[in-house]
Design a protein around this motif. Structure first.
Motif, PDB file in Angstrom:
ATOM      1  N   THR A  51       0.851  -1.193   0.000  1.00  0.00           N
ATOM      2  CA  THR A  51       0.000   0.000   0.000  1.00  0.00           C
ATOM      3  C   THR A  51       0.881   1.236   0.000  1.00  0.00           C
ATOM      4  O   THR A  51       1.846   1.320   0.773  1.00  0.00           O
ATOM      5  CB  THR A  51      -0.931   0.011   1.215  1.00  0.00           C
ATOM      6  OG1 THR A  51      -1.741  -1.174   1.193  1.00  0.00           O
ATOM      7  CG2 THR A  51      -1.838   1.226   1.201  1.00  0.00           C
ATOM      8  N   VAL A  52       0.545   2.195  -0.865  1.00  0.00           N
ATOM      9  CA  VAL A  52       1.368   3.384  -1.061  1.00  0.00           C
ATOM     10  C   VAL A  52       0.559   4.628  -0.705  1.00  0.00           C
ATOM     11  O   VAL A  52      -0.492   4.882  -1.296  1.00  0.00           O
ATOM     12  CB  VAL A  52       1.869   3.484  -2.517  1.00  0.00           C
ATOM     13  CG1 VAL A  52       2.767   4.705  -2.692  1.00  0.00           C
ATOM     14  CG2 VAL A  52       2.610   2.213  -2.916  1.00  0.00           C
ATOM     15  N   ALA A  53       1.059   5.387   0.248  1.00  0.00           N
ATOM     16  CA  ALA A  53       0.447   6.656   0.656  1.00  0.00           C
ATOM     17  C   ALA A  53       1.469   7.770   0.476  1.00  0.00           C
ATOM     18  O   ALA A  53       2.658   7.525   0.297  1.00  0.00           O
ATOM     19  CB  ALA A  53      -0.027   6.588   2.104  1.00  0.00           C
ATOM     20  N   GLY A  54       1.003   9.013   0.550  1.00  0.00           N
ATOM     21  CA  GLY A  54       1.903  10.152   0.432  1.00  0.00           C
ATOM     22  C   GLY A  54       1.199  11.295  -0.277  1.00  0.00           C
ATOM     23  O   GLY A  54       0.129  11.127  -0.866  1.00  0.00           O
ATOM     24  N   THR A  55       1.800  12.468  -0.229  1.00  0.00           N
ATOM     25  CA  THR A  55       1.223  13.634  -0.883  1.00  0.00           C
ATOM     26  C   THR A  55       1.547  13.631  -2.369  1.00  0.00           C
ATOM     27  O   THR A  55       0.674  13.809  -3.212  1.00  0.00           O
ATOM     28  CB  THR A  55       1.739  14.926  -0.234  1.00  0.00           C
ATOM     29  OG1 THR A  55       1.484  14.878   1.175  1.00  0.00           O
ATOM     30  CG2 THR A  55       1.052  16.145  -0.818  1.00  0.00           C
ATOM     31  N   ASN A  56       2.806  13.438  -2.706  1.00  0.00           N
ATOM     32  CA  ASN A  56       3.253  13.350  -4.096  1.00  0.00           C
ATOM     33  C   ASN A  56       4.067  12.074  -4.283  1.00  0.00           C
ATOM     34  O   ASN A  56       4.630  11.541  -3.333  1.00  0.00           O
ATOM     35  CB  ASN A  56       4.116  14.568  -4.459  1.00  0.00           C
ATOM     36  CG  ASN A  56       3.346  15.865  -4.387  1.00  0.00           C
ATOM     37  OD1 ASN A  56       2.290  16.004  -4.989  1.00  0.00           O
ATOM     38  ND2 ASN A  56       3.874  16.826  -3.625  1.00  0.00           N
ATOM     39  N   GLY A  57       4.116  11.597  -5.516  1.00  0.00           N
ATOM     40  CA  GLY A  57       4.949  10.448  -5.825  1.00  0.00           C
ATOM     41  C   GLY A  57       4.267   9.102  -5.722  1.00  0.00           C
ATOM     42  O   GLY A  57       4.882   8.079  -6.025  1.00  0.00           O
ATOM     43  N   LYS A  58       2.985   9.084  -5.309  1.00  0.00           N
ATOM     44  CA  LYS A  58       2.302   7.790  -5.189  1.00  0.00           C
ATOM     45  C   LYS A  58       2.150   7.119  -6.549  1.00  0.00           C
ATOM     46  O   LYS A  58       2.459   5.937  -6.713  1.00  0.00           O
ATOM     47  CB  LYS A  58       0.910   7.968  -4.560  1.00  0.00           C
ATOM     48  CG  LYS A  58       0.894   8.542  -3.164  1.00  0.00           C
ATOM     49  CD  LYS A  58      -0.484   8.466  -2.539  1.00  0.00           C
ATOM     50  CE  LYS A  58      -1.545   9.262  -3.287  1.00  0.00           C
ATOM     51  NZ  LYS A  58      -1.332  10.713  -3.200  1.00  0.00           N
ATOM     52  N   GLY A  59       1.660   7.875  -7.526  1.00  0.00           N
ATOM     53  CA  GLY A  59       1.391   7.288  -8.833  1.00  0.00           C
ATOM     54  C   GLY A  59       2.645   6.751  -9.497  1.00  0.00           C
ATOM     55  O   GLY A  59       2.635   5.650 -10.062  1.00  0.00           O
ATOM     56  N   SER A  60       3.746   7.517  -9.437  1.00  0.00           N
ATOM     57  CA  SER A  60       4.975   7.052 -10.063  1.00  0.00           C
ATOM     58  C   SER A  60       5.547   5.853  -9.324  1.00  0.00           C
ATOM     59  O   SER A  60       6.074   4.918  -9.951  1.00  0.00           O
ATOM     60  CB  SER A  60       6.005   8.187 -10.136  1.00  0.00           C
ATOM     61  OG  SER A  60       6.298   8.688  -8.852  1.00  0.00           O
ATOM     62  N   THR A  61       5.435   5.837  -8.006  1.00  0.00           N
ATOM     63  CA  THR A  61       5.929   4.688  -7.236  1.00  0.00           C
ATOM     64  C   THR A  61       5.131   3.440  -7.578  1.00  0.00           C
ATOM     65  O   THR A  61       5.696   2.354  -7.766  1.00  0.00           O
ATOM     66  CB  THR A  61       5.858   4.981  -5.726  1.00  0.00           C
ATOM     67  OG1 THR A  61       6.635   6.146  -5.431  1.00  0.00           O
ATOM     68  CG2 THR A  61       6.389   3.814  -4.909  1.00  0.00           C
ATOM     69  N   VAL A  62       3.805   3.568  -7.665  1.00  0.00           N
ATOM     70  CA  VAL A  62       2.965   2.422  -8.022  1.00  0.00           C
ATOM     71  C   VAL A  62       3.314   1.931  -9.425  1.00  0.00           C
ATOM     72  O   VAL A  62       3.444   0.720  -9.667  1.00  0.00           O
ATOM     73  CB  VAL A  62       1.472   2.799  -7.941  1.00  0.00           C
ATOM     74  CG1 VAL A  62       0.608   1.717  -8.586  1.00  0.00           C
ATOM     75  CG2 VAL A  62       1.061   3.001  -6.489  1.00  0.00           C
ATOM     76  N   ALA A  63       3.473   2.849 -10.381  1.00  0.00           N
ATOM     77  CA  ALA A  63       3.783   2.453 -11.756  1.00  0.00           C
ATOM     78  C   ALA A  63       5.102   1.699 -11.828  1.00  0.00           C
ATOM     79  O   ALA A  63       5.222   0.685 -12.546  1.00  0.00           O
ATOM     80  CB  ALA A  63       3.818   3.684 -12.656  1.00  0.00           C
ATOM     81  N   MET A  64       6.096   2.165 -11.096  1.00  0.00           N
ATOM     82  CA  MET A  64       7.391   1.494 -11.131  1.00  0.00           C
ATOM     83  C   MET A  64       7.347   0.169 -10.378  1.00  0.00           C
ATOM     84  O   MET A  64       7.977  -0.817 -10.801  1.00  0.00           O
ATOM     85  CB  MET A  64       8.473   2.434 -10.610  1.00  0.00           C
ATOM     86  CG  MET A  64       8.783   3.547 -11.603  1.00  0.00           C
ATOM     87  SD  MET A  64      10.155   4.630 -11.157  1.00  0.00           S
ATOM     88  CE  MET A  64       9.351   5.759 -10.008  1.00  0.00           C
ATOM     89  N   LEU A  65       6.611   0.108  -9.283  1.00  0.00           N
ATOM     90  CA  LEU A  65       6.426  -1.171  -8.594  1.00  0.00           C
ATOM     91  C   LEU A  65       5.784  -2.204  -9.508  1.00  0.00           C
ATOM     92  O   LEU A  65       6.204  -3.369  -9.562  1.00  0.00           O
ATOM     93  CB  LEU A  65       5.552  -0.967  -7.352  1.00  0.00           C
ATOM     94  CG  LEU A  65       6.257  -0.695  -6.032  1.00  0.00           C
ATOM     95  CD1 LEU A  65       5.260  -0.198  -4.989  1.00  0.00           C
ATOM     96  CD2 LEU A  65       6.963  -1.949  -5.539  1.00  0.00           C
ATOM     97  N   ASP A  66       4.770  -1.771 -10.233  1.00  0.00           N
ATOM     98  CA  ASP A  66       4.068  -2.678 -11.142  1.00  0.00           C
ATOM     99  C   ASP A  66       5.009  -3.196 -12.225  1.00  0.00           C
ATOM    100  O   ASP A  66       5.073  -4.407 -12.492  1.00  0.00           O
ATOM    101  CB  ASP A  66       2.880  -1.934 -11.761  1.00  0.00           C
ATOM    102  CG  ASP A  66       2.134  -2.763 -12.791  1.00  0.00           C
ATOM    103  OD1 ASP A  66       1.756  -3.908 -12.462  1.00  0.00           O
ATOM    104  OD2 ASP A  66       1.928  -2.281 -13.910  1.00  0.00           O
ATOM    105  N   ALA A  67       5.755  -2.275 -12.853  1.00  0.00           N
ATOM    106  CA  ALA A  67       6.684  -2.691 -13.910  1.00  0.00           C
ATOM    107  C   ALA A  67       7.759  -3.619 -13.358  1.00  0.00           C
ATOM    108  O   ALA A  67       8.108  -4.636 -13.975  1.00  0.00           O
ATOM    109  CB  ALA A  67       7.324  -1.461 -14.557  1.00  0.00           C
ATOM    110  N   LEU A  68       8.281  -3.303 -12.189  1.00  0.00           N
ATOM    111  CA  LEU A  68       9.322  -4.133 -11.588  1.00  0.00           C
ATOM    112  C   LEU A  68       8.792  -5.522 -11.250  1.00  0.00           C
ATOM    113  O   LEU A  68       9.446  -6.529 -11.515  1.00  0.00           O
ATOM    114  CB  LEU A  68       9.859  -3.454 -10.322  1.00  0.00           C
ATOM    115  CG  LEU A  68      10.787  -2.254 -10.555  1.00  0.00           C
ATOM    116  CD1 LEU A  68      10.901  -1.414  -9.291  1.00  0.00           C
ATOM    117  CD2 LEU A  68      12.168  -2.725 -11.022  1.00  0.00           C
ATOM    118  N   ALA A  69       7.605  -5.580 -10.675  1.00  0.00           N
ATOM    119  CA  ALA A  69       7.030  -6.879 -10.324  1.00  0.00           C
ATOM    120  C   ALA A  69       6.849  -7.738 -11.560  1.00  0.00           C
ATOM    121  O   ALA A  69       7.239  -8.926 -11.582  1.00  0.00           O
ATOM    122  CB  ALA A  69       5.701  -6.687  -9.597  1.00  0.00           C
TER     123      ALA A  69
END
Length: 435
Positions: A51-69
Motif C-alpha cells: 500500500t502506497v500513501a503520500g502527498t506526491n509520488g504515489k502514482g509514479s511509485t505504483v507504476a514502477m512497482l508494477d513494472a518491476l514486479a
C-alpha cells in the motif's frame, strides 16, 4: 451515427456519483462492514499487498512497482486514482486496464453486499475501491499494489492490511480534510502501517510523526538515505540498500529517482529477489501518462501542489529551449494556487489560465488575477483546457513549448481533446478503395 446513450459502465458511474450525500466521507466503519459482507477480510486478496500513501509520488511509485514486479515474472494488480480519460485506468491486471465487465461485476458485488442487511451508504470512491478489491481477489495476483486516495488511516484502501507500507512524501494538500499541520498529516498517512510489518519511508524530509508511528507499531523502518538510496553515475544510477545487493546501470525512468529507489526497496521487502537485468528493463519501460509526459513540445503533468510544482520546474530547467515556455494552468478551488504559481514561475515565461468544470473549480479569471498579482505575464484566458490548448497551438512559435499543469482535470481535458481530434481525423479519412 454513434449511439449517444451511455454505456452500462457510464450508467453505473453516474449512479455512484449521486448515491452518497457527500463526495468524500473519510472513515472505515461503513466500508469495512461492506468488505466483511463481501468476504474481502476472510483471507488475502493477493500473495502480497503493498500500500502506497503520500502527498506526491504515489502514482509514479505504483507504476514502477508494477513494472518491476511484472519484469521479475510476477503477476500484479494495481489500483490507483483518479483517472485521466477512462475509469478503467484505475484498475490494471498484469498491466492491462480492467474491462467494463470486470468493473461492473465489482460494482454489482458491492451493491449486493451493502444491501445485505441494514443498507449502508458508500461514496463513489468507496464503491470503486471495494469493487476493485473484489476483482483483484478473483484475479489472485502474486502482488497487489494499492494507492491511497486521500490521507491513509481513514482511506477505503486501508481496509486491507498491507504487507509492506510505503509513505512517499508529505506536504500540505487536501487541507479541508487533513488540516495544515505536517505532523498531523504525517500521522494520517502513516496510518497504513501495520504492527511488525515493514514500513518504507520514501523521503528524507518526512515529519517525525511518520517514523514515530512505525516505531509505536514495532514496524521495521527502511528510510531513504539511511536504509537505501540513489547514487548517480555517468549516464545511469545505482541503487543501494543495507539488506541486499546493489543494482548498477539503472536507466532514468523519467520519474523521480527517489520513487524508483523506493519501489525497489518495497518490492524487495515483499519477498522478491531483485535482478539487475529485470530491474533495468522495468525502469526503462515505465510509462505514466500525466507525469512529466512529453508529446512533442508539450509537457503534461498533473501536479497540483507546491511540492509537485517545484519538481516540475526543476525538470523543465534541465531542458532549456530557445523559445518561450508557456504554462496552461487550470486548478481546483481548494488547491494552493499561489504556491503552485510561485514554484513554477522560474521556469515559465507566460501563462494561459483556463476554467475547470464542477463545484470545486476555479475560474480562469481568478487564476489570471492571482498570476498578475505575482507579476506573471498572462497572454490569454480560456473557458476550458481544450480551448486553451487550441489557442496555444495557433499561437506558438516553432521553438516554444507548453507545460499543461495544475490538475488531473486540466491534463485530462487536453488529452481528451487530442484523442477526440485524432478519432475525427481517422473517421474522416477515406476507406481503402474509396474515391
Amino acid at each position: 451515427m454513434r449511439d449517444a446513450s451511455p454505456s452500462p459502465l457510464d450508467a453505473w458511474l453516474s449512479r455512484l456519483e449521486a448515491a452518497h450525500p457527500v463526495g468524500i466521507d473519510l472513515g472505515l466503519e461503513r466500508v469495512a462492514e461492506v468488505a466483511r459482507r463481501m468476504g474481502l477480510l476472510d483471507g488475502p486478496v493477493a500473495g502480497r499487498v503493498i500500500t502506497v500513501a503520500g502527498t506526491n509520488g504515489k502514482g509514479s511509485t505504483v507504476a514502477m512497482l508494477d513494472a518491476l514486479a511484472r519484469h521479475h515474472g510476477l503477476s500484479a494488480a494495481t489500483y490507483t486514482s483518479p483517472h485521466l480519460l477512462r475509469y478503467n485506468e484505475r484498475l490494471c491486471l498484469d498491466g492491462h486496464e480492467a474491462d467494463d465487465a470486470t468493473l461492473i461485476a465489482g460494482f454489482e458485488a458491492v451493491e449486493a453486499a451493502r444491501l445485505d442487511g441494514e443498507p449502508i451508504s458508500l461514496t463513489y470512491f468507496e464503491v470503486g475501491t471495494l469493487g476493485a478489491l473484489h476483482a483483484i481477489r478473483a484475479f489472485s495476483p502474486e502482488v497487489a499494489i494499492l494507492e491511497v486516495g486521500l490521507g491513509g488511516r481513514l482511506d477505503a484502501v486501508n481496509v486491507l492490511d498491507a504487507d509492506v507500507a510505503v509513505v512517499t512524501t508529505i506536504a500540505r494538500d487536501h487541507a479541508a480534510f487533513l488540516g495544515d499541520d505536517l505532523e498531523g498529516i504525517g500521522r494520517e498517512k502513516a496510518g497504513i502501517m501495520r504492527a511488525g510489518r515493514p514500513a518504507v519511508l520514501g523521503s528524507s524530509d518526512l515529519p517525525a510523526s511518520v517514523r514515530s508511528t512505525a516505531e509505536a507499531l514495532s514496524a521495521p523502518v527502511h528510510a531513504l538515505g539511511t536504509a537505501y538510496g540513489v547514487e548517480r553515475e555517468a549516464a545511469s544510477w545505482r541503487w543501494w540498500c543495507d539488506i541486499g545487493q546493489a543494482l548498477r546501470g539503472l536507466p532514468d525512468p523519467g520519474l523521480p529517482l527517489d520513487n524508483a529507489a523506493t519501489a525497489l526497496m518495497a518490492l524487495q521487502l515483499a519477498g522478491v529477489e531483485l535482478d539487475e537485468t529485470a530491474s533495468r528493463q522495468a525502469l526503462g519501460s515505465v510509462v505514466l501518462p500525466g507525469r512529466m509526459q512529453w508529446r512533442g513540445a508539450w509537457c503534461l503533468d498533473v501536479g497540483h501542489n507546491p511540492q509537485a510544482a517545484a519538481y516540475v520546474a526543476g525538470r523543465l530547467a534541465e531542458r532549456p529551449v530557445a523559445g518561450r515556455t508557456f504554462a496552461l494552468l487550470g486548478m481546483l478551488g481548494d488547491k494552493d494556487a499561489d504556491g503552485v504559481i510561485e514554484a513554477l514561475a522560474p521556469s515559465i515565461d507566460a501563462w494561459v489560465p483556463v476554467t475547470l468544470e464542477g463545484e470545486r473549480a476555479r475560474s480562469a479569471d481568478e487564476l489570471a488575477t492571482r498570476l498578475e498579482a505575482l507579476d506573471q505575464e498572462v497572454v490569454h484566458c480560456d473557458v476550458s483546457p481544450a480551448q486553451g490548448a487550441a489557442w496555444l497551438e495557433a499561437h506558438l512559435a516553432p521553438q516554444d513549448r507548453v507545460l499543461v499543469c495544475g490538475s488531473f482535470f486540466t491534463v485530462g481535458g487536453v488529452l481528451a481533446a487530442w484523442a477526440a481530434r485524432a478519432q475525427t481525423e481517422t473517421d474522416d479519412r477515406p476507406s481503402e478503395g474509396m474515391t
